[in-house]
Design a protein around this motif. Structure first.
Motif, mmCIF file in Angstrom:
data_model
loop_
_atom_site.group_PDB
_atom_site.id
_atom_site.type_symbol
_atom_site.label_atom_id
_atom_site.label_comp_id
_atom_site.label_asym_id
_atom_site.label_seq_id
_atom_site.Cartn_x
_atom_site.Cartn_y
_atom_site.Cartn_z
ATOM 1 N N PRO B 299 13.998 -0.791 -5.451
ATOM 2 C CA PRO B 299 14.695 -1.869 -4.597
ATOM 3 C C PRO B 299 15.595 -1.176 -3.501
ATOM 4 O O PRO B 299 15.945 -2.061 -2.591
ATOM 5 C CB PRO B 299 15.066 -2.966 -5.388
ATOM 6 N N THR B 302 14.398 3.501 0.584
ATOM 7 C CA THR B 302 13.792 3.248 1.736
ATOM 8 C C THR B 302 12.352 4.209 1.512
ATOM 9 O O THR B 302 11.569 3.835 2.574
ATOM 10 C CB THR B 302 14.328 4.024 2.903
ATOM 11 N N ALA B 304 10.354 4.324 -1.078
ATOM 12 C CA ALA B 304 9.664 3.632 -2.076
ATOM 13 C C ALA B 304 8.125 3.535 -1.874
ATOM 14 O O ALA B 304 7.707 3.410 -0.726
ATOM 15 C CB ALA B 304 10.027 2.280 -2.558
ATOM 16 N N LEU B 305 7.461 3.934 -2.793
ATOM 17 C CA LEU B 305 6.035 3.510 -2.971
ATOM 18 C C LEU B 305 5.465 2.638 -3.733
ATOM 19 O O LEU B 305 6.197 1.992 -4.384
ATOM 20 C CB LEU B 305 5.215 5.071 -3.476
ATOM 21 N N HIS B 306 4.326 2.045 -3.249
ATOM 22 C CA HIS B 306 3.628 0.619 -3.974
ATOM 23 C C HIS B 306 3.847 1.043 -5.533
ATOM 24 O O HIS B 306 4.080 0.012 -6.220
ATOM 25 C CB HIS B 306 2.314 0.402 -3.672
ATOM 26 N N ILE B 307 3.530 2.212 -5.834
ATOM 27 C CA ILE B 307 3.433 2.380 -7.330
ATOM 28 C C ILE B 307 4.906 2.245 -7.976
ATOM 29 O O ILE B 307 4.675 1.953 -9.296
ATOM 30 C CB ILE B 307 2.764 3.622 -7.604
ATOM 31 N N GLN B 332 -0.585 13.027 -5.755
ATOM 32 C CA GLN B 332 -1.292 12.051 -5.097
ATOM 33 C C GLN B 332 -0.259 11.546 -3.986
ATOM 34 O O GLN B 332 -0.715 10.623 -3.054
ATOM 35 C CB GLN B 332 -1.765 10.934 -5.831
ATOM 36 N N PRO B 334 2.366 10.761 -0.984
ATOM 37 C CA PRO B 334 2.261 10.815 0.497
ATOM 38 C C PRO B 334 3.174 12.192 0.977
ATOM 39 O O PRO B 334 4.106 12.702 0.257
ATOM 40 C CB PRO B 334 2.822 9.669 1.160
ATOM 41 N N GLN C 11 -5.120 1.228 -10.967
ATOM 42 C CA GLN C 11 -4.878 1.772 -9.544
ATOM 43 C C GLN C 11 -5.483 1.195 -8.416
ATOM 44 O O GLN C 11 -6.655 0.480 -8.395
ATOM 45 C CB GLN C 11 -5.582 3.171 -9.577
ATOM 46 N N THR C 12 -4.666 1.199 -7.518
ATOM 47 C CA THR C 12 -5.377 0.605 -6.390
ATOM 48 C C THR C 12 -5.073 1.779 -5.135
ATOM 49 O O THR C 12 -4.413 2.677 -5.391
ATOM 50 C CB THR C 12 -4.439 -0.584 -5.690
ATOM 51 N N ASN C 14 -3.446 2.119 -2.238
ATOM 52 C CA ASN C 14 -2.258 2.347 -1.511
ATOM 53 C C ASN C 14 -1.184 2.747 -2.498
ATOM 54 O O ASN C 14 0.111 2.395 -1.968
ATOM 55 C CB ASN C 14 -1.905 1.134 -0.651
ATOM 56 N N ASP C 15 -1.495 2.865 -3.694
ATOM 57 C CA ASP C 15 -0.360 3.012 -4.946
ATOM 58 C C ASP C 15 0.378 4.168 -4.179
ATOM 59 O O ASP C 15 1.522 3.948 -4.669
ATOM 60 C CB ASP C 15 -1.023 3.446 -6.105
ATOM 61 N N PHE C 16 0.039 5.221 -3.734
ATOM 62 C CA PHE C 16 0.906 6.313 -3.236
ATOM 63 C C PHE C 16 1.019 6.222 -1.916
ATOM 64 O O PHE C 16 1.266 7.345 -1.251
ATOM 65 C CB PHE C 16 0.245 7.448 -4.051
ATOM 66 N N SER C 17 1.357 5.026 -1.288
ATOM 67 C CA SER C 17 1.729 5.177 0.047
ATOM 68 C C SER C 17 3.070 4.338 0.217
ATOM 69 O O SER C 17 3.369 3.603 -0.835
ATOM 70 C CB SER C 17 0.695 4.197 0.860
ATOM 71 N N PHE C 18 3.697 4.705 1.144
ATOM 72 C CA PHE C 18 5.152 3.983 1.036
ATOM 73 C C PHE C 18 5.002 2.527 1.430
ATOM 74 O O PHE C 18 3.995 1.845 2.063
ATOM 75 C CB PHE C 18 6.094 4.654 2.649
ATOM 76 N N ILE C 19 5.861 1.727 0.855
ATOM 77 C CA ILE C 19 5.982 0.362 1.002
ATOM 78 C C ILE C 19 6.652 -0.135 2.547
ATOM 79 O O ILE C 19 6.271 -0.790 3.241
ATOM 80 C CB ILE C 19 6.937 -0.184 0.104
ATOM 81 N N GLN C 21 9.812 0.617 5.694
ATOM 82 C CA GLN C 21 11.383 0.268 5.826
ATOM 83 C C GLN C 21 11.757 -1.094 5.409
ATOM 84 O O GLN C 21 12.867 -1.181 4.701
ATOM 85 C CB GLN C 21 11.691 0.481 7.308
ATOM 86 N N ASN C 23 11.331 -2.370 2.714
ATOM 87 C CA ASN C 23 11.499 -2.578 1.306
ATOM 88 C C ASN C 23 13.001 -3.005 0.964
ATOM 89 O O ASN C 23 13.038 -3.850 0.055
ATOM 90 C CB ASN C 23 10.966 -1.300 0.447
ATOM 91 N N VAL C 24 13.745 -2.295 1.509
ATOM 92 C CA VAL C 24 15.405 -2.406 1.191
ATOM 93 C C VAL C 24 15.734 -3.573 2.146
ATOM 94 O O VAL C 24 15.927 -3.362 3.261
ATOM 95 C CB VAL C 24 15.836 -1.034 1.626
#
Lengths: 313, 359, 349
Positions: B299, B302, B304-307, B332, B334, C11-12, C14-19, C21, C23-24
C-alpha cells in the motif's frame, strides 16, 4: 539529607502546634461546661470552674495547656474517672493500643507484601485475579465488619478465641481484633504493592538487570522490591489513620481497654480534657509516622538522600 | 575463515494484547559471525527489538515464540558447544547466557539504570553473579571498565547514583555494565536514539573502539541508516516482522533492490540534499494485529505490482551476500529503473566513499 | 516456511505489472472513534467487577427509594409485641428458611423458637429482615438507613467537585505564592488525622445530618485537590493552553473550558473513590455514638444499635452490615473499572 530531615522535622512541629491551637479554639466553642448539671448550685459550679482554671482568659488557658502538655500533664478527667490525671488514664491504655496497632500493621504488611509480590510476579494468572479480588474486598469492607464477623463466629459460635478482651489471655486476647484490623492493611498493601511491582518489573532498568543475568530472589529483593518500596511506604500514613479509626470501633467491639475505647467514652460523656489529650496523642502519633515515612523515603531513594544541600533554596 | 556465532532461523513471535494477537515477528533469519557487526534497520514496530529480546530471553510475559530456532555457539567449560537458546529455560538463560555471553544495551539511558543502586554496584553485579568474583577484584575491574568507556575519575563515579550523571555518561555506564563479564555478543538496541547528536557520534565511536579492542560481535538495531553506514558490515532491513532485504553495507547502500530500502535511503539526510527535498515514505506500517495478505509494503509502494496484493514475495537472491523480498526481482518481473533522486544519491555516496578512502 | 512461488496461485496476465502511481494514496488508517461516553460504557461493560458494582448500586438505590414504601411499616414505628422477631419472608418460609424461627443459645442448650406462632396476629405478620428489640421493622429501617448513606455519597461527590477540584485547580493554575500558601495549609490540615477533625467538629456542633455533612465537607476534598492540582500543573504548560492564552482567554475560561475537560476522567475516578470513604465516615460516627440522632436510622446507627444483640439475635445486624459492605464494595469496584477504562496509569492517593 540533613537539610531535608530538618525541614521535615520543622514542618512537623509547626503542624503539631497548629493542631494544638485548633484543638484549643474548638474547645472554647464547645457547648456548655461539663458542670452544667442542674443538681449543682451556681456557687458550686463557680467553685468547680475556678478549681479547674476554666474562668481564666483563653490565651492564659492555652499557654498553660501547652506548657502542661510539654511536661506530660494533660489535666484531669472531668467525668470518666473523676479527678484522675488524664496522663494516668493514657499511661494504662496507650501500650495496649500501640501493641494492637503494631500487631495489625506487622501482620497486615507482611501478608500484604507477600500477596502483592506474588500477584505481580504471576501477573494475569489465577493467583493474580484471586489476590486482586481479595484485596478489593479487604479495601472496601470496613474493619469493624470483619471484627463483628470474627467475634461472632470464632468468638461466640465456635468459642475458639476469646470474644472479649481479658488481660490474662495475653496475646490470645489480641488475635481476633488484630486480624480484623489487619485486613484493611493487608488489602491496601497488597493492592499497592501489586501495582508498583508490575510497574517496576516492566521498567527498562529491570530489563537491563535481567540481561545481566540476575534472577530469582536477588532480582526481586535487591532491585524490584527495593524500587517498589519507595512508593509502598507512602501508604503507611493513610494506613495509620485508618487503623486509628478502625481501632476505635474494634476496641469497642472486643472491649479492649485501649485509647480507642477511652476516646469513645470521652466523646459520649463530653470529657473535654480527655478528648483534647487524645486528639493530641492521635495527631502526634500520626505526625510522627508521617515524619518517619518521609525520612525513610529519603533513605531509600538516593535521589532525595543525595540531593545537593543547596538545591532547594 | 568467518566463524558463525549466532544463527536465527524462521523466528516467529506473537503478542497477546487487548487488541488481539499481534504477529510482531513473522519468520526471521539472521546470521552473526565472530567479530562482525550486523545491523537491523526498520521503522518502529517492525519487530527488530522483539527479535533481539527473544535472543536475550527477555520477551515480556504476553509474548510467545511460535516457531524458530536460535543457535548460539559458545565456549562452555572449555568446550565449544552450539545450543538452541529457545530450548533454555528462563533460569538457564540468566545463568549461562545473559551478561556472560550475550549482553545488551538499551535505547534510553535515562531509564535503563536502577535508580536505587550505585553505579559501582550495578557494574560489579554481573561479575558477582556469574563468577562469584571477590568484591574488591570486581571493583578493580569496574574501575578499568569505566576507564575503557571513557569516564573520567572512575573511582569516585563508582559511588554515584544514576540521577547524578548525564545521559551520555549513563549510556557509557550501561556499556560498561554490558562488558563486565566479557560477553561474545553485544546487542545494541538503538543506543544513540535518546542522546544529543554530538554525544551520539561519541557513543558510536566508543562501541567501535571496544569492538576493535575486544573482538566482540555486535548486533545493531537502529532506524537510522546514517548510523548503519558508520558501524555495520552487514545490514538486514526489516519491515512488518520480516527481513525484506539483507546484504553487505555496500549492497544495501550502492545497489539497493527493495523499494522500502529505497525509501529509507531517500529519507536519510545528507550534506548535498536540501532538507525539503527529503522524501518520506507515504503512509504508515501495517497494523500487525490484522492478518497480512500479500506484500505488507504494497500500500505504500509506488513500485507495487498486482501480484503484491495476493502473494507475499520471498527473499530472492541477488548475489551470494545480497537478497531482497520483492517481486521486482522475479524473472517475470517488469523492467524498472531506480528513482532519479536515488540514482543521484548513490553516485554521490560512491564519490564520497572514494574521497574518504583516498583521504 | 511456505514457499509462495511453489504454491499454485491464480495467475493472471498482469500479475507482474505495476499497479501504477495511484496505488499510493495517503491512506492512513482511520480508526472510527466512539464518543467519550460510548467508549466508557463499552469498556466498563467488559469489566465483570464494575458491571457487578453498577448493578448492585442501581439495585440498592432502587430498594432505598421503594423499600420503605412496600414494607407496610414505618421506620420509627414500634409495634408492641413484635420485639426481636426473626426474619420471615413469604414463599421462602415454605422451604424452612426465613420462616421466623430462630435458635437461641441458653445455658441449658439450644432452643428453637418462632415468635410469629406465639404472639397474637403473628400468623399474618411478615418482617422480611425481622424486627429490632424495640419492635421496629428492620427491612424498613435498613432501606431508610441506606438513603442516608446514598445522601452521603452524593455529598462526597459534590464536595470533591466544588471544593477539592476548585482548590486544586486554582492552586495549580496560579502557582507561586498562592500555590505555596494553599499547599502549606493543606499539609497542616492533612497532618491532623481525620478522626480527630471529624469527632471534634461533631462535638462542637450538634450531632446530626448537618454536622456529618460538614465534617465530610471539611475532610473529604484533600485527595481530589491533590489530583487536580497535579494535572493542572502538567497541563497548564501545554501548547494548547499557551495558544488559548495568546488568544486572550481569561483565567477562568482556560481553567474550566480548556483544562477541565482534559482532566475530567481523573476527577471522575477520584470522586468515585471518595464515595466509599465518606460512607464509611458516617457509619463510623454512628458506631461511635455521634451519628444520626434517634429515632432516625442510618446503616451505621443500625449496626451500632443491633450490635448489642449480636450474640442473642444475630440476624438483626446482618442486613445493615451486608448493605453497607455491598455498597462500599460496589463503589470501589465501579471506581476500579472506571480507572482501568479511563486512565490505567493513575494511582490512588
Amino acid at each position: 539529607m540533613k537539610k531535608y530531615i530538618l525541614k521535615r522535622v520543622g514542618m512537623s512541629v509547626v503542624t503539631l502546634l497548629v493542631i494544638v491551637l485548633v484543638l484549643f479554639v474548638l474547645m472554647q466553642l464547645l457547648p456548655g461546661s461539663p458542670f452544667n448539671d442542674e443538681r449543682l448550685s451556681i456557687e458550686q459550679q463557680q467553685v468547680l470552674m475556678s478549681k479547674y482554671g476554666l474562668n481564666d482568659s483563653a490565651p492564659v488557658q492555652f499557654f498553660r495547656y501547652v506548657r502542661n502538655m510539654l511536661t506530660g500533664d494533660f489535666g484531669k478527667s472531668y467525668t470518666i474517672s473523676k479527678d484522675t490525671d488524664v496522663a494516668l488514664l493514657l499511661q494504662n491504655r496507650l501500650p495496649t493500643s500501640l501493641l494492637l496497632g503494631g500487631l495489625s500493621i506487622l501482620l497486615g504488611s507482611v501478608a500484604g507484601l507477600f500477596l502483592g509480590v506474588a500477584a505481580a510476579l504471576k501477573h494475569n494468572s489465577l493467583l493474580d485475579s484471586a489476590a486482586t479480588f481479595f484485596s478489593v474486598i479487604g479495601v472496601s469492607i470496613p474493619s469493624y465488619v470483619f471484627a463483628l464477623g470474627l467475634s461472632y463466629f470464632f468468638g461466640f459460635q465456635l468459642s475458639w478465641l476469646p470474644m472479649l478482651y481479658n488481660a490474662d489471655d495475653g496475646l490470645r486476647a489480641f488475635a481476633l481484633p488484630a486480624v480484623a484490623l489487619s485486613m484493611t492493611v493487608m488489602a491496601t498493601v497488597a493492592r499497592f504493592t501489586r501495582t508498583e511491582m508490575i510497574e517496576v518489573l516492566n521498567s527498562d532498568y529491570m530489563q537491563l538487570v535481567e540481561s545481566k543475568g540476575v534472577s530469582g530472589v536477588h532480582l526481586i529483593f535487591k532491585h524490584a522490591l527495593r524500587n517498589a518500596s519507595i512508593s509502598i511506604i507512602t501508604i503507611l500514613g493513610p494506613l495509620v489513620v485508618s487503623l486509628m479509626t478502625g481501632s476505635l470501633v474494634v476496641e469497642k467491639i472486643f472491649s479492649i481497654p485501649g485509647i480507642g475505647q477511652l476516646m469513645v467514652q470521652a466523646i459520649q460523656s463530653n470529657d473535654y480534657n480527655v478528648i483534647l489529650a487524645l486528639a493530641f496523642v492521635y495527631s502526634a502519633l500520626y505526625i510522627f509516622v508521617m515524619l518517619a515515612v518521609d525520612i525513610l523515603y529519603g533513605v531509600l531513594d538516593p535521589r532525595i538522600r543525595l540531593a545537593k544541600e543547596d538545591a532547594h533554596g | 575463515m568467518r566463524e558463525k556465532i549466532l544463527e536465527v532461523r524462521d523466528l516467529a513471535i506473537t503478542f497477546n494484547t487487548s487488541a488481539g494477537k499481534v504477529r510482531a515477528v513473522r519468520g526471521v533469519d539472521l546470521d552473526l559471525h565472530k567479530g562482525e557487526t550486523v545491523a537491523i534497520v526498520g521503522e518502529s514496530g517492525s519487530g527488530k527489538s522483539v527479535t533481539t529480546k527473544a535472543i536475550m530471553g527477555i520477551l515480556s510475559n504476553n509474548g510467545a515464540i511460535d516457531s524458530g530456532e536460535i543457535h548460539y555457539t559458545f565456549e562452555h567449560e572449555g568446550e565449544t558447544v552450539t545450543e538452541n537458546l529457545l530450548d533454555f529455560s528462563k533460569k538457564q538463560m540468566r545463568k549461562t547466557i545473559n551478561g556472560k555471553h550475550i549482553a545488551m544495551i538499551f535505547q534510553d539511558p535515562m531509564t535503563s539504570l536502577d535508580p536505587t543502586m550505585s553505579i559501582g554496584n550495578q557494574i560489579i553485579e554481573g561479575m558477582r553473579t556469574h563468577y562469584k568474583t571477590k568484591k574488591n577484584e570486581a571493583q578493580k575491574k569496574a574501575v578499568e571498565l569505566l576507564e575503557l568507556v571513557g569516564i573520567t575519575d572512575p573511582e569516585s563515579r563508582m559511588k554515584n547514583y544514576p540521577h547524578q550523571l548525564s545521559g551520555g555518561m549513563r549510556q557509557r555506564i550501561v556499556i560498561a555494565i554490558a562488558l563486565a563479564c566479557d560477553p561474545d555478543v553485544l546487542i545494541c538496541d538503538e543506543p544513540t536514539t535518546a542522546l544529543d547528536v554530538t554525544i551520539q557520534a561519541k557513543i558510536l565511536e566508543l562501541i567501535q573502539d571496544i569492538q576493535k579492542k575486544t573482538g566482540i560481535s555486535v548486533i545493531y538495531i537502529t532506524h537510522d541508516l546514517g548510523v548503519v553506514a558508520k558501524v555495520a558490515e552487514y545490514v538486514n532491513v526489516m519491515y512488518a516482522g520480516k527481513i525484506v532485504e539483507k546484504g553487505t553495507v555496500e549492497d544495501i547502500f550502492y545497489d539497493p533492490k527493495h523499494p522500502y530500502t529505497w525509501g529509507l535511503l531517500l529519507a536519510m539526510p545528507d550534506l548535498e540534499t536540501n532538507t525539503d527535498k527529503l522524501v518520506s515514505i507515504p503512509g504508515n506500517p501495517p497494523n500487525m494485529a490484522h492478518d497480512i495478505v500479500g506484500d505488507p509494503f504494497y500500500p505504500r509502494n509506488t513500485y507495487a505490482l498486482h501480484i503484491d496484493k495476493k502473494v507475499e514475495p520471498p527473499l530472492i537472491e541477488v548475489s551470494e551476500t545480497h537478497s531482497a523480498a520483492t517481486w521486482l526481482l522475479s524473472e517475470q518481473g517488469p523492467e524498472y529503473s531506480l528513482p532519479v533522486e536515488l540514482e543521484d544519491r548513490i553516485t554521490r555516496m560512491k564519490e564520497e566513499a572514494k574521497l574518504y578512502a583516498a583521504g | 516456511m511456505d514457499k509462495p512461488l511453489n504454491r499454485p496461485i491464480q495467475q493472471t496476465l498482469n500479475d507482474f505489472s505495476f499497479i501504477g502511481q495511484d496505488n499510493v494514496r495517503v491512506m492512513d488508517e482511520v480508526y472510527e472513534e466512539d464518543s467519550f461516553w460510548k467508549q466508557l460504557v463499552k469498556r466498563i461493560a467488559k469489566n465483570k467487577g464494575s458491571v457487578f458494582g453498577f448493578v448492585t448500586i442501581t439495585l440498592i438505590i432502587f430498594m432505598a427509594l421503594v423499600g420503605p414504601m412496600i414494607s407496610g411499616y414505618e421506620f420509627d414505628e414500634q409495634i408492641a409485641g413484635h420485639e426481636s422477631m426473626a426474619p420471615r419472608i413469604p414463599v421462602m418460609e415454605n422451604f424452612g428458611i426465613f420462616d421466623g424461627s430462630e435458635t437461641l443459645k441458653t445455658s441449658t442448650g439450644e432452643l428453637v423458637v418462632n415468635k410469629y406462632e406465639t404472639i397474637e396476629g403473628g400468623e399474618d405478620a411478615y418482617h422480611w429482615f425481622g424486627t429490632d428489640v424495640l419492635g421496629r421493622d428492620l427491612f424498613t429501617r435498613t432501606w431508610v438507613g441506606t438513603r442516608i448513606s446514598l445522601y452521603i455519597a452524593l455529598v462526597a461527590v459534590i464536595v470533591d467537585v466544588f471544593i477539592g477540584m476548585s482548590y486544586g485547580m486554582i492552586s495549580g493554575y496560579y502557582g507561586g505564592k498562592v500555590d505555596n500558601a494553599m499547599q502549606r495549609s493543606v499539609e497542616v490540615l492533612n497532618g491532623i488525622p481525620n478522626l480527630v477533625v471529624v469527632t471534634l467538629l461533631i462535638i462542637v456542633l450538634k450531632p446530626g445530618l448537618m454536622s456529618i455533612t460538614l465534617a465530610i465537607a471539611i475532610t473529604g476534598w484533600i485527595g481530589m485537590s491533590r489530583v487536580s492540582r497535579a494535572s493542572m500543573l502538567k497541563l497548564k504548560e501545554s501548547e494548547y493552553v499557551l495558544a488559548a492564552r495568546t488568544m486572550g482567554a481569561k483565567d477562568m475560561t482556560i481553567m474550566y473550558k480548556e483544562i477541565l475537560p482534559n482532566i475530567f476522567s481523573q476527577l471522575l475516578i477520584m470522586s468515585m473513590f471518595s464515595i466509599p470513604n465518606a460512607i464509611f465516615t458516617e457509619a463510623f460516627l454512628a458506631f461511635v455514638g455521634i451519628g444520626i440522632p434517634v429515632p432516625m436510622a442510618s446503616l451505621g446507627s443500625l449496626i451500632s444499635e443491633n450490635f448489642k444483640s449480636l450474640t442473642t439475635h444475630f440476624y438483626m445486624i446482618v442486613p445493615p452490615v451486608l448493605v453497607l459492605a455491598l455498597l462500599m464494595l460496589s463503589f470501589n469496584l465501579l471506581a476500579d473499572g472506571l480507572r482501568d477504562a479511563l486512565d490505567p496509569t493513575m494511582k490512588e492517593v
